[in-house]
Design an enzyme around this catalytic site. Structure first.
Site, mmCIF file in Angstrom:
data_model
loop_
_atom_site.group_PDB
_atom_site.id
_atom_site.type_symbol
_atom_site.label_atom_id
_atom_site.label_comp_id
_atom_site.label_asym_id
_atom_site.label_seq_id
_atom_site.Cartn_x
_atom_site.Cartn_y
_atom_site.Cartn_z
ATOM 1 C CG HIS A 43 -5.808 -2.359 9.025
ATOM 2 N ND1 HIS A 43 -6.086 -1.509 10.166
ATOM 3 C CD2 HIS A 43 -4.459 -2.642 8.619
ATOM 4 C CE1 HIS A 43 -4.740 -0.743 9.940
ATOM 5 N NE2 HIS A 43 -4.003 -1.232 9.433
ATOM 6 C CG ASN B 24 -8.882 -1.799 12.453
ATOM 7 O OD1 ASN B 24 -7.876 -2.554 11.932
ATOM 8 N ND2 ASN B 24 -9.496 -0.797 11.708
ATOM 9 C CG ASP C 271 -0.408 -0.381 2.396
ATOM 10 O OD1 ASP C 271 1.162 -0.455 2.523
ATOM 11 O OD2 ASP C 271 -0.882 -0.753 3.501
ATOM 12 C CD GLU D 41 -8.875 0.797 8.086
ATOM 13 O OE1 GLU D 41 -9.024 -0.087 9.187
ATOM 14 O OE2 GLU D 41 -8.283 1.718 8.176
HETATM 15 C C1 GLP Z 1 -0.688 -0.099 9.004
HETATM 16 C C2 GLP Z 1 -0.351 -0.853 7.452
HETATM 17 C C3 GLP Z 1 -0.202 -2.494 7.554
HETATM 18 C C4 GLP Z 1 0.296 -2.728 9.016
HETATM 19 C C5 GLP Z 1 -0.434 -2.096 10.035
HETATM 20 C C6 GLP Z 1 0.188 -2.357 11.643
HETATM 21 O O1 GLP Z 1 -1.688 0.767 8.807
HETATM 22 N N1 GLP Z 1 -1.150 -0.205 6.497
HETATM 23 O O2 GLP Z 1 0.104 -2.914 6.653
HETATM 24 O O3 GLP Z 1 0.248 -4.049 9.240
HETATM 25 O O4 GLP Z 1 -0.773 -0.862 9.913
HETATM 26 O O5 GLP Z 1 1.338 -1.732 11.726
HETATM 27 P P1 GLP Z 1 2.306 -2.060 12.773
HETATM 28 O O6 GLP Z 1 3.300 -3.153 12.205
HETATM 29 O O7 GLP Z 1 3.179 -0.772 12.909
HETATM 30 O O8 GLP Z 1 1.506 -2.225 14.175
#
Ligand code: GLP
Length: 254
Positions: free
Chosen positions: A138, A136, A67, A143
């Site tokens: 995702h 959540n 993304d 989402e």
């Molecule tokens: C972000 C990314 C995800 C990621 C998630 C968790 O918003 N788009 O790809 O897995 O949040 O992030 P973190 O690893 O910092 O907890």
């Protein structure tokens, strides 16, 4: 689905790094799906160490990131392109032209999504997709409520996700409201998935994703339907899972 539980973040990172490195050694031109967020950074550090020690090479590897924020150019300090450059690409031998991240400032975002899907297809599809998970549930930026059937598309970010990601930005107002993300179908099309999660913050999402209903309300639950998914957790993220893998629902290794 196979669940591997390691003691802490460092051991989780090392284990995941070894799994993927082994795949690259066996198939040097692997097509690798990458993720941002804090979780994969430890694994990236291990890959960097392996490359520097001459034990691993990314020269023939092609990468596709999940993304990118809409409205941030690749050279913006908070873009995922900059994140990947800093955390991984500039420290390994990957060829820049083989690294792909959606263009968040493309004039026609729908065309950019279609082109991203085309590039993935042209590369032969993704062999191994790395994933983190949001609190959540995702994955990528898909989402809760997101349709399981979508390829790369534009999404509106939830306020929770914007708040969670505001730690990378000077102010909450600076966090973009939209992103381009591979869809759940793009993720499910990968031949293998390696999901990483660490910390108690993630234990509820992990429990629901692996043992709850498969529902669009919890995007990561779709992974229960994937034929080749490896979940690498630290003990904190695994703290709400049944100790026996739920009588063999999933293979579990501690
Ligand atoms: C972000 C990314 C995800 C990621 C998630 C968790 O918003 N788009 O790809 O897995 O949040 O992030 P973190 O690893 O910092 O907890």
């Amino acid at each position: 689905m196979k669940i591997l539980i390691e003691k802490d973040y460092e051991a989780m990172s090392a284990r995941a790094a070894r799994i993927v490195a082994e795949r690259i050694r066996r198939k040097p031109d692997l097509v690798l799906g990458l993720a941002t967020g804090s979780t994969p950074i430890g694994m990236y550090r291990h890959w960097i160490g392996m490359v520097q020690a001459g034990d691993l090479s990314f020269t023939d590897v092609t990468t596709f990131n999940l993304d990118e924020y809409v409205g941030l150019a690749g050279d913006h300090p908070q873009s995922f392109r900059t994140f990947m450059h800093e955390q991984l690409f500039r420290q390994i031998d990957v060829k820049p032209e083989r690294t792909h991240i959606p263009d968040g400032v493309a004039p026609d975002l729908a065309a950019e999504c279609a082109e991203y899907n085309r590039l993935i297809e042209e590369a032969g599809g993704i062999d191994v997709q790395i994933l983190g998970i949001g609190k959540n549930g995702h994955i990528g930026f898909n989402e809760p409520g997101e349709d399981f059937g979508k390829l790369t598309h534009v999404v509106r970010l939830s306020e929770n996700t914007r708040r969670a990601n505001s730690r990378f930005f000077p102010r909450l107002e600076d966090v973009p409201t939209h992103a381009i993300t591979m869809g759940l179908k793009s993720i499910m099309n990968a031949r293998q998935i390696v999901l990483l999660a660490a910390g108690t913050d993630k234990c509820d999402a992990v429990q629901r994703a692996l043992y709850g209903d498969v529902t669009e309300d919890l995007p990561a639950s779709v992974l229960q339907l994937h034929p080749n998914c490896v979940v690498v957790l630290d003990e904190a993220a695994a703290s709400k899972l049944p100790a026996d893998g739920n009588n063999g629902k999933w293979e579990m290794e501690k």
